[in-house]
Design a protein around this motif. Structure first.
Motif, PDB file in Angstrom:
ATOM      1  N   ASP A  95      78.463   3.205 -51.487  1.00  0.00           N
ATOM      2  CA  ASP A  95      77.896   2.785 -50.214  1.00  0.00           C
ATOM      3  C   ASP A  95      76.529   2.141 -50.435  1.00  0.00           C
ATOM      4  O   ASP A  95      75.774   2.538 -51.339  1.00  0.00           O
ATOM      5  CB  ASP A  95      77.778   3.973 -49.261  1.00  0.00           C
ATOM      6  CG  ASP A  95      79.141   4.572 -48.934  1.00  0.00           C
ATOM      7  OD1 ASP A  95      80.119   3.801 -48.875  1.00  0.00           O
ATOM      8  OD2 ASP A  95      79.230   5.808 -48.756  1.00  0.00           O
ATOM      9  N   ARG A 102      80.238   7.611 -53.592  1.00  0.00           N
ATOM     10  CA  ARG A 102      80.740   8.495 -52.544  1.00  0.00           C
ATOM     11  C   ARG A 102      81.428   9.723 -53.131  1.00  0.00           C
ATOM     12  O   ARG A 102      81.361  10.814 -52.584  1.00  0.00           O
ATOM     13  CB  ARG A 102      81.713   7.718 -51.647  1.00  0.00           C
ATOM     14  CG  ARG A 102      81.999   8.384 -50.320  1.00  0.00           C
ATOM     15  CD  ARG A 102      82.959   7.545 -49.508  1.00  0.00           C
ATOM     16  NE  ARG A 102      82.475   6.185 -49.294  1.00  0.00           N
ATOM     17  CZ  ARG A 102      83.230   5.181 -48.898  1.00  0.00           C
ATOM     18  NH1 ARG A 102      84.536   5.377 -48.706  1.00  0.00           N
ATOM     19  NH2 ARG A 102      82.713   3.985 -48.711  1.00  0.00           N
ATOM     20  N   SER A 123      80.689  -1.530 -48.301  1.00  0.00           N
ATOM     21  CA  SER A 123      80.756  -0.686 -49.492  1.00  0.00           C
ATOM     22  C   SER A 123      81.306  -1.497 -50.648  1.00  0.00           C
ATOM     23  O   SER A 123      81.782  -2.625 -50.467  1.00  0.00           O
ATOM     24  CB  SER A 123      81.639   0.540 -49.236  1.00  0.00           C
ATOM     25  OG  SER A 123      81.112   1.352 -48.210  1.00  0.00           O
ATOM     26  N   ARG A 166      71.719   1.594 -43.319  1.00  0.00           N
ATOM     27  CA  ARG A 166      73.041   1.272 -43.867  1.00  0.00           C
ATOM     28  C   ARG A 166      73.297  -0.221 -43.730  1.00  0.00           C
ATOM     29  O   ARG A 166      73.052  -0.814 -42.669  1.00  0.00           O
ATOM     30  CB  ARG A 166      74.108   2.066 -43.104  1.00  0.00           C
ATOM     31  CG  ARG A 166      75.493   2.006 -43.726  1.00  0.00           C
ATOM     32  CD  ARG A 166      75.579   2.845 -44.996  1.00  0.00           C
ATOM     33  NE  ARG A 166      76.966   3.069 -45.359  1.00  0.00           N
ATOM     34  CZ  ARG A 166      77.699   2.230 -46.106  1.00  0.00           C
ATOM     35  NH1 ARG A 166      77.150   1.111 -46.567  1.00  0.00           N
ATOM     36  NH2 ARG A 166      78.947   2.522 -46.392  1.00  0.00           N
TER      37      ARG A 166
END
Length: 731
Positions: free
Chosen positions: A659, A619, A724, A672
């Motif tokens: 992530d 990130r 994450s 995701r």
């Protein structure tokens, strides 16, 4: 008849607080009832209190609007009236001595009830002679310190009756602390009818609730459940509550590797909607003065597996009929009890129905009648006026603080500390202003197009198996045929989604949220009633979300839509919404010697012969990504082994977040990794994954701004429920 309960802190949590409120509300149907709370630390009580019950705080320790009580010199002086052996002795002071005595001398109550030994001793010494004086014993009498028991033996001769919550404790009281002429009897605690329909015991959740303290033995429960899991795949354990054992229990869950199945849920009130998500209730305590959670679970139609600890469980449960009793401290026996009910749904259902029927004896109305009978007997024996004569309503009757202030003004030479009259008058004003149950202003003309309700509107929710959410608005006095339920986006207050409110036939209004449409986009939404062009924010009521459990198994199409109502920290109703064109739902994450095993499901996208692909993206800059191929049966399932060597070796700062995304090898597009098929709006801080510690023995490289050493790698749920990885240098 006017009845007063003297309580340490009605604004807090715990069994005594709940039972006093339950009894006070039941008695308020026929009597004037007041709760005098020695302390006030919050603006409003944690548990709701009916408007018919007056609430009078004696010492206000809120930081706002002023600190008059906290700054009073008497507050810094030790109590001379409370026995030093009292468990909460250090919380009492010369100020509490003065306030309690003033209140008791000033009250015109017919009945005064002390709800812990130290307060009952003050009731015995300072309550009016003409009042019936009762001592409630909410803790096991043998746990009362010897110094306090000595004071009881001396002063309880002025008490009309001591009421315990179990027969065993009543006998212990009579044997341990005999008081000549004192009536000692058992009247158990009352638990009201739940606000939701009973459980059907078909699910796969074990529920436990209470303060996280050592003698509640949640460690035993977690150990027992860990032994159950190999024979009960898919079952989970939810533990509700807060307390000093939260940290040790979190570490135990990680050490045993049961983090995917055991969750510390935090405190939830009321618990009704959480109990009915379960099929079994569990109590592993070493002792239970009563056992409120047992009765609460039974009233929701759930069988209980409990240790046969003193004093409550053996009197509440009928072994083999509405629950199971196992030896105290025996992990194997507790595990066997859980397995007996886990393996047999028919037995669970039968015992759950028996629990529902048997627990009716604890209805607050039944308990209130027993107190009324006791008071009537005492009045007859003492030659006092029969109870039940009409009283002035609570909203217009002076409080004990008001009476004490008036007497002080009339007799300034009386025993009041310097400045005491001014303090009494100030306290009287604050008490009057803090009453629960003051009448609202008269409603607007019935000819007006909309009539606002009294107080604040309250929104309860019910989810069905499709994920649709029905909101029921309770707002006494509200009338508006054109009213709307409004969902307002928190990220953009200009975005509003409306649904028509319709009368539900029982005095409330209902609306179904448009969860199947594109209007409720991803994010957080606050809920309001819109009437006459004004928005009235909804307070959070009961949210029955049991049918959201297992909704992921029933979701077979894209886009994925998931909506979870929840209560904000300040008590308002809100909605967490997820809308995703593609979605990878995580099932579990495990630690191995080689790294993390990650398993889940790519919704509505079977892999066939294509291999799953896990992508990790840093990130923080400089941006970097790693990819790992996994395995699948050919369906929607995926399995990855995520080694952390490259993550750790390639880090460029002491703290990094990565992530996780799931796709199909050789194909464009990804989803995701997250947990959105849930009844919980926020998993952050609740779903806790284990960590992996990696030791770097190599020399430092110039690219690193941190020295070599130990690095912690830990998966976590973000505030969006996305998964994450956190990579942090220890040293």
């Amino acid at each position: 008849m006017k009845i007063v309960f003297l309580v340490h802190n009605i604004y807090g949590i715990g069994g005594t607080v709940r039972t006093v409120i339950n009894l006070a509300q039941a008695l308020s149907a026929r009597h004037e009832v007041e709760i005098a709370s020695v302390y006030r630390r919050l603006d409003k009580p944690t548990f709701d209190i009916a408007p018919a019950v007056r609430l009078t705080p004696l010492i206000d320790l809120r930081p706002e609007p002023d600190r008059a009580d906290a700054d009073d010199p008497l507050y810094a002086q030790r109590s001379r009236l409370v026995p030093p052996s009292e468990e909460l002795y250090l919380q009492y002071s010369a100020l509490s001595d003065q306030r309690i005595v003033d209140y008791l001398r000033g009250t015109d109550a017919d009945v005064v009830i002390g709800t812990r030994p130290s307060l009952a001793l003050l009731v015995a010494e300072y309550a009016p002679e003409a009042a019936v004086r009762l001592a409630q014993e909410h803790m096991t009498h043998t746990a009362v310190p010897a110094g306090t028991r000595a004071a009881i033996a001396r002063l309880y001769q002025r008490i009309d009756a001591a009421v315990t919550v179990t027969e065993a404790d009543a006998e212990s009281f009579r044997t341990t602390t005999p008081v000549s002429g004192l009536r000692v009897l058992c009247i158990p605690n009352g638990v009201p009818v739940p606000a939701v329909a009973p459980a059907d015991c078909s699910g796969r959740i074990v529920v436990a609730a209470g303060r996280l303290i050592d003698w509640k033995r949640y460690d035993l429960l977690i150990h027992a459940f860990a032994r159950v899991l190999p024979e009960a795949p898919g079952w989970t354990l939810r533990i509700y509550g807060s307390g000093s054992e939260h940290g040790p229990l979190t570490r135990l869950i990680r050490e045993l590797g049961v983090h995917n199945s055991v969750t510390l849920m935090g405190s939830v009130s009321p618990m009704d909607a959480e109990w009915v998500k379960g099929s079994i209730a569990a109590v592993g305590s070493d002792l239970e003065p009563f056992g409120m959670t047992l009765v609460e679970a039974m009233r929701c139609g759930i069988p209980v597996v409990s240790t046969a600890c003193p004093d409550g469980p053996p009197e509440i449960l009928s072994h083999g009929e509405d629950g199971l009793l196992v030896p105290v401290g025996d992990i194997d026996a507790f595990a066997a009890g859980l397995l007996e009910l886990i393996r047999d749904e028919e037995k669970r259902s039968r015992m759950g129905h028996a629990a529902l029927v048997n627990s009716r004896r604890y209805d607050p109305e039944v308990i209130a009648r027993r107190y009324e009978d006791l008071i009537a007997e005492i009045c007859h024996e003492r030659g006092l006026p029969a109870p039940g004569r009409p009283r002035t309503t609570a909203a217009h009757r002076p409080t004990g603080a008001v009476v004490a202030a008036a007497r002080a003004v009339a007799n300034p030479a009386g025993p009041v500390a310097p400045g005491g009259v001014r303090r009494l008058l100030g306290r009287a004003v604050r008490a009057a202003g803090s009453r629960v149950g003051l009448k609202a202003a008269a409603p607007s003309s019935p000819t007006a197009p909309a009539t606002p309700g009294r107080g604040e509107p309250v929104g309860g929710c019910r989810a069905d198996r499709s994920g649709a959410i029905t909101v029921t608005v309770d707002w006494p006095g509200f009338e508006d045929g054109r009213a709307k339920l409004v969902c307002r986006a928190r990220a953009d207050r200009r975005t509003k989604v409306r649904a028509a409110l319709r009368a539900d036939g029982s005095g409330g209004f209902q609306a179904t949220l448009p969860t199947a449409s594109e209007k409720l986009g991803e994010g957080r939404w606050d809920l309001f009633v819109e009437s006459a062009d004004r928005l009235h924010r909804l307070r959070a009521g009961v949210r029955d979300l049991r049918d959201l459990l297992g909704i992921g198994e029933r979701t077979v199409l894209l886009p994925v839509r998931s909506h979870v109502p929840y209560a904000t920290l300040d008590g308002f109703l809100a909605l967490r919404s997820w809308v995703r064109d593609r979605h990878a739902e995580v099932a579990d994450i495990r630690v191995t010697d080689d790294g993390f095993q990650v398993a889940g499901r790519l919704v509505a996208e079977p892999f066939g012969t294509v291999r799953p692909l896990l992508t990790l993206r840093r990130r923080q800059p400089p941006l970097l990504e790693y990819q790992v191929e996994g395995d699948s049966s050919g369906g929607e399932d995926f399995h990855f082994l995520l080694t952390v060597d490259d993550l750790v070796a390639g880090r460029v700062r002491a703290h990094e977040d990565w992530d996780l995304w799931v796709g199909r090898a050789g194909e464009a597009g990804e989803a995701r990794l997250a947990r959105v098929f849930t009844d919980l709006a926020d998993l952050k801080g609740i779903q806790v994954y284990p960590e992996l510690v990696w030791t770097d023995e190599t020399a430092s490289e110039p690219a690193h701004d941190s020295p070599p050493g130990r690095t912690r790698v830990r998966p976590y749920c973000a505030r969006t429920n996305d998964i994450s990885l956190n990579v942090v240098d220890f040293d």
